[in-house]
Design a protein around this motif. Structure first.
Motif, PDB file in Angstrom:
ATOM      1  N   SER A 135     -70.808  44.091 131.278  1.00  0.00           N
ATOM      2  CA  SER A 135     -70.866  43.774 132.697  1.00  0.00           C
ATOM      3  C   SER A 135     -69.592  43.060 133.134  1.00  0.00           C
ATOM      4  O   SER A 135     -69.033  42.260 132.374  1.00  0.00           O
ATOM      5  CB  SER A 135     -72.077  42.881 132.991  1.00  0.00           C
ATOM      6  OG  SER A 135     -73.276  43.531 132.629  1.00  0.00           O
ATOM      7  N   PRO A 136     -69.134  43.307 134.352  1.00  0.00           N
ATOM      8  CA  PRO A 136     -67.955  42.593 134.862  1.00  0.00           C
ATOM      9  C   PRO A 136     -68.186  41.088 134.836  1.00  0.00           C
ATOM     10  O   PRO A 136     -69.242  40.602 135.242  1.00  0.00           O
ATOM     11  CB  PRO A 136     -67.821  43.124 136.296  1.00  0.00           C
ATOM     12  CG  PRO A 136     -68.487  44.465 136.261  1.00  0.00           C
ATOM     13  CD  PRO A 136     -69.631  44.317 135.308  1.00  0.00           C
ATOM     14  N   SER A 137     -67.205  40.354 134.370  1.00  0.00           N
ATOM     15  CA  SER A 137     -67.343  38.909 134.269  1.00  0.00           C
ATOM     16  C   SER A 137     -65.984  38.305 133.956  1.00  0.00           C
ATOM     17  O   SER A 137     -64.984  39.010 133.815  1.00  0.00           O
ATOM     18  CB  SER A 137     -68.360  38.536 133.186  1.00  0.00           C
ATOM     19  OG  SER A 137     -68.648  37.155 133.201  1.00  0.00           O
ATOM     20  N   SER A 138     -65.968  36.962 133.842  1.00  0.00           N
ATOM     21  CA  SER A 138     -64.746  36.251 133.494  1.00  0.00           C
ATOM     22  C   SER A 138     -65.121  35.075 132.611  1.00  0.00           C
ATOM     23  O   SER A 138     -66.117  34.387 132.858  1.00  0.00           O
ATOM     24  CB  SER A 138     -64.040  35.765 134.765  1.00  0.00           C
ATOM     25  OG  SER A 138     -62.842  35.085 134.447  1.00  0.00           O
ATOM     26  N   TYR A 139     -64.333  34.867 131.547  1.00  0.00           N
ATOM     27  CA  TYR A 139     -64.645  33.827 130.576  1.00  0.00           C
ATOM     28  C   TYR A 139     -63.414  32.960 130.324  1.00  0.00           C
ATOM     29  O   TYR A 139     -62.316  33.474 130.123  1.00  0.00           O
ATOM     30  CB  TYR A 139     -65.103  34.435 129.246  1.00  0.00           C
ATOM     31  CG  TYR A 139     -66.316  35.322 129.357  1.00  0.00           C
ATOM     32  CD1 TYR A 139     -67.598  34.789 129.296  1.00  0.00           C
ATOM     33  CD2 TYR A 139     -66.177  36.702 129.524  1.00  0.00           C
ATOM     34  CE1 TYR A 139     -68.712  35.603 129.400  1.00  0.00           C
ATOM     35  CE2 TYR A 139     -67.286  37.523 129.628  1.00  0.00           C
ATOM     36  CZ  TYR A 139     -68.556  36.964 129.565  1.00  0.00           C
ATOM     37  OH  TYR A 139     -69.658  37.772 129.668  1.00  0.00           O
ATOM     38  N   GLY A 140     -63.636  31.640 130.329  1.00  0.00           N
ATOM     39  CA  GLY A 140     -62.588  30.713 129.948  1.00  0.00           C
ATOM     40  C   GLY A 140     -62.592  30.527 128.439  1.00  0.00           C
ATOM     41  O   GLY A 140     -63.625  30.210 127.840  1.00  0.00           O
ATOM     42  N   LEU A 141     -61.452  30.760 127.816  1.00  0.00           N
ATOM     43  CA  LEU A 141     -61.357  30.726 126.356  1.00  0.00           C
ATOM     44  C   LEU A 141     -60.396  29.620 125.937  1.00  0.00           C
ATOM     45  O   LEU A 141     -59.268  29.550 126.430  1.00  0.00           O
ATOM     46  CB  LEU A 141     -60.851  32.085 125.855  1.00  0.00           C
ATOM     47  CG  LEU A 141     -60.925  32.374 124.360  1.00  0.00           C
ATOM     48  CD1 LEU A 141     -62.369  32.560 123.925  1.00  0.00           C
ATOM     49  CD2 LEU A 141     -60.136  33.644 124.037  1.00  0.00           C
ATOM     50  N   GLU A 142     -60.845  28.763 125.031  1.00  0.00           N
ATOM     51  CA  GLU A 142     -60.010  27.689 124.513  1.00  0.00           C
ATOM     52  C   GLU A 142     -60.025  27.774 122.992  1.00  0.00           C
ATOM     53  O   GLU A 142     -61.055  27.550 122.351  1.00  0.00           O
ATOM     54  CB  GLU A 142     -60.544  26.331 124.960  1.00  0.00           C
ATOM     55  CG  GLU A 142     -59.753  25.137 124.440  1.00  0.00           C
ATOM     56  CD  GLU A 142     -58.460  24.896 125.210  1.00  0.00           C
ATOM     57  OE1 GLU A 142     -57.521  24.334 124.627  1.00  0.00           O
ATOM     58  OE2 GLU A 142     -58.404  25.288 126.395  1.00  0.00           O
ATOM     59  N   VAL A 143     -58.897  28.155 122.396  1.00  0.00           N
ATOM     60  CA  VAL A 143     -58.784  28.264 120.942  1.00  0.00           C
ATOM     61  C   VAL A 143     -58.211  26.954 120.407  1.00  0.00           C
ATOM     62  O   VAL A 143     -57.091  26.564 120.756  1.00  0.00           O
ATOM     63  CB  VAL A 143     -57.876  29.451 120.541  1.00  0.00           C
ATOM     64  CG1 VAL A 143     -57.788  29.553 119.023  1.00  0.00           C
ATOM     65  CG2 VAL A 143     -58.398  30.752 121.132  1.00  0.00           C
TER      66      VAL A 143
END
Length: 760
Positions: free
Chosen positions: A93-101
């Motif tokens: 599904s269309p979405s947006s995720y904040g990623l912190e490595v």
């Protein structure tokens, strides 16, 4: 042909010229046959050209029968140097995720402290055993998914021989020799897989400890025989604030259908969008391909437009006025103007998405109309072109079909799921619904509950959320049972624990006397809050039992014990990783609640013993999963593998394949299978090129004519040869007769002249 024969010598007649002119007349039928042969061969070549053009167009048409061509998933990363992402499924599904490595996964690397003067110096023999796992406090916990491997080292082996023996064994560890220029030649071990559970413990046997300098005990720390160049670590990241820890830098199970590839520590935003851009390009390519085909058809059947000069014929192409060309054009036009069976709604014909013919017969595309159709209903556009099926149940998805699948609407009935699931009756939430104490069993483990966290519920969705959380939380965590009062002594209070993939060791419970479990609970909670952060792990007490569980609520919320808390009843490697868990959902068709075990197979069970009548569940309701989903499509038998059902050969649903992604047993709506315009056009193109099609039929007719012409040419050529031979024979005979008469005349003339001379 006859050989050249020079005649007329006796008669002085132009015999060869006469015969040549006569034979030119005789050869006119042969020349006519040869011209017919050239014309027919040109038709054969042009038909081959047409068939090639049809095949090329069909390739483009086939690409449009795939529904995936009309909806593409695009995934981007704001900083691809930190993390890139890709999709593994079109169901994302269309979405947006904040990623912190915050940490990358690394593979362990070790180097010997001892340096060897030469790689060929004899060291010794025996064996080296490589164990994979993680050091937790004083204990090395083996990786349950990776067994130890032993490498045999031959007697008097050199450093080079030992290196080669390890590499040939293919154990997931590579060995190399590095000469540091100071200590000499040193052996380096590199583990192939990343992750803390792939750390090494290496032991040696045989030859009186000759191989001891090549061993490694992680518990020895700085006094170990080898130096750790790089520690085995897990990747650590947060996804929209949710902490995740994985053994690999490639993570494909955090979000269904999305795979992340981590490259460095940092932040990035991953955005998933759905677009129809590729659909427009594919349809534009289709229009161009048709026009290319149409040009070929026009070129091979054209008739010159300019009036011919006096005495000349109007120029024509090889297939002008041929019925086969008209037949092809008619078949293609029919496909464009026929509504595909089963299609409903506003999109039924190519013209509904802007594909029409102009006056010259070229295909045109109204881009504005196409873009609107793709925006309004991309599924309808996909159905217009390809073979698709639309299930009415949102937990059923269409996987594929074959050419044998019959268009139609088919009811789906499921008699067994591949997991335990029960569905209650629909409940009217217009009046608040309360839930009291209840009992149930998941995967054979029974639990009693005092109720749900909210006094009453006004919607099925809110009740489902709290019911799932309450059930799953009761099965989470690890439990230890001890006797109280309990005295904890200094030195006996160090322990290790892993919560949600984050491992901690060297933790301690304050030494002292604990009168009951509540007191020990408070001390443990304070220690875990300090180690993991407040609220990451929860400690509960009941009677003489203590339970430690993750504060998370997903299937990845796992607690694994290390050594050190045996005094509280815990054991090393005790874990809740295999605990029962459920998914509680609301049936989209009826509004009824469903409780499904997350375990697959015949050992997956759900039993509502009592207490959930207010949510529609009957006391004693139970269900056990099967190895695969069982059921029928349209009342016809199917082949089942896992969650997939596929129609059997010889039935109308032959090859129709659907995936039952969730839900319960019973009537599951219907699947409406349709074949779109592109499929029909593809079939028409196959028929046109087939052995019974108009091209093959015309080719067969022409080849028959060519064989007949060949026979006629042979006969005419023979007749010409015979005629020329007869004429030459006749002319030669005449020439000979004339020659004799001429000689006789000359003789008589001579005699008369002699007589006259004698008389005078």
């Amino acid at each position: 042909m006859m050989a050249l024969s020079v005649g007329g010598l006796g008669s002085n007649l132009p015999v060869d010229d006469l015969i040549t002119k006569l034979m030119a007349i005789e050869r006119q039928p042969l020349q006519k046959l040869q011209k017919q042969e050239l014309t027919l061969n040109a038709k054969i070549a042009s038909l081959g050209q047409v068939k090639g053009a049809l095949s090329s167009f069909q390739t483009t048409v086939k690409s449009l029968t795939d529904p995936a061509k009309f909806s593409s998933i695009n995934i981007t990363s704001s900083d691809a140097t930190v993390a890139s992402a890709s999709t593994t499924s079109n169901k994302v599904s269309p979405s947006s995720y904040g990623l912190e490595v915050t940490q990358l996964a690394q593979a362990q690397r070790l180097v010997t402290k001892t340096g060897f003067a030469s790689t060929s110096t004899a060291i010794g023999g025996g064996s080296l055993t490589f164990s994979f796992g993680e050091q937790n406090g004083s204990a090395f916990v083996d990786n349950p998914n990776k067994s130890s491997r032993t490498v045999s080292i031959p007697p008097n082996a050199t450093l080079a021989t030992i290196r080669d023996s390890i590499n040939k064994a293919n154990i997931g560890v590579s060995a190399n020799i590095v000469n540091d220029g100071i200590n000499g030649n040193r052996l380096v071990y590199s583990v192939s897989e990343t992750g803390v559970q792939n750390g090494l413990k290496i032991t040696a046997a045989g030859d009186n400890g000759a191989l001891s300098s090549l061993t490694y005990d992680p518990a020895a720390g700085a006094s170990a025989n080898m130096t750790q160049l790089q520690a085995a670590t897990n990747a650590k990241l947060t996804l929209d604030g949710i902490a995740i820890e994985k053994a690999s830098n490639t993570i494909s199970d955090a979000i269904e259908g999305v795979s992340f590839s981590l490259s460095k520590v940092g932040s990035s935003r991953v955005t998933i969008t759905q677009s129809s851009g590729d659909a427009k390009k594919n349809i534009e390519s289709f229009v161009k391909a048709y026009n290319d085909l149409n040009k070929t058809l026009e070129d091979v059947s054209a008739i010159g437009k300019d009036a011919p000069k006096p005495g000349e014929q109007r120029p024509t192409s090889p297939l002008s006025n041929e019925f086969v060309i008209r037949s092809i054009k008619t078949s293609l036009r029919t496909s464009f103007n026929t509504v595909a069976t089963g299609l409903t709604g506003a999109v039924k014909l190519p013209s509904d998405v802007g594909i029409t013919f102009d006056r010259s017969g070229k295909l045109t595309l109204d881009s504005t109309k196409l873009e609107k159709a793709l925006k309004d209903d991309p599924q309808a556009v996909a159905s217009l072109f390809g073979a698709t099926a639309q299930p009415t149940d949102k937990q059923i998805s269409f996987l594929g079909s074959t050419n044998q699948t019959t268009v139609g609407s088919y009811d789906v009935k499921i008699s067994a799921m591949n997991y335990g699931v029960v569905q209650g009756a629909a409940v009217n939430f217009s009046s608040p619904v309360s839930v009291g104490a209840f009992d149930l069993s998941i995967d054979g483990v029974s639990k009693s509950f005092s109720g749900l966290p909210v006094a009453s519920y006004s919607s099925a969705t809110s009740a489902a959320v709290d019911l799932q959380s309450t059930i799953n939380r009761s099965y989470m965590g690890v439990t230890g049972t001890s006797t109280f009062p309990q005295t904890v002594s200094v030195g006996a209070n160090d322990f290790a624990i892993t919560v949600d993939g984050v491992s901690k060791s060297g933790l301690s419970v304050p030494a002292g006397d604990y009168a009951d479990a509540d007191g020990l609970k408070a001390a443990l909670q304070a220690t875990l809050d300090t180690a993991f952060g407040s609220g990451k792990a929860v400690v509960e007490a009941s009677g003489s039992a203590i339970r430690i569980l993750s504060a998370g609520s997903t299937n990845n919320s796992i607690v694994t014990m290390g050594a050190g808390l045996e005094f509280a009843g815990f054991t090393s490697a005790q874990t809740d990783a295999t605990r029962p868990s459920v998914t509680v959902s609301v049936d989209s068709a009826t509004g009824a609640l469903q409780i499904a075990s997350n375990k697959k197979g015949a050992s997956s069970t759900v039993t509502v013993s009592s207490g959930l009548a207010s949510l529609g569940f009957t006391d004693g309701m139970t269900n056990t999963g099967k190895a695969s989903v069982e059921g029928t499509i349209g009342g016809f038998a199917v082949t089942s593998v896992g969650s997939r059902l596929t129609g059997n050969s010889g039935t109308p649903i032959d090859g129709l394949s659907i995936d039952i992604t969730g839900g319960a047993t019973g009537d599951r709506g219907s699947v409406n299978f349709t074949r779109g315009f592109a499929w029909a056009l593809d079939k028409a193109l196959t028929d046109l090129q087939g052995t019974n099609g108009p091209i093959a039929s015309r080719q067969q007719g022409i080849n028959t004519s060519l064989k007949l012409i060949s026979k006629q040419q042979t006969a005419v050529s023979q007749r010409i040869d015979d005629t020329e031979a007869r004429l030459r024979k006749q002319f030669n005979a005449m020439d000979e007769a004339v020659s004799k008469l001429t000689a006789l005349g000359n003789y008589v003339t001579q005699q008369m002249q002699a007589f006259q001379n004698a008389k005078g």
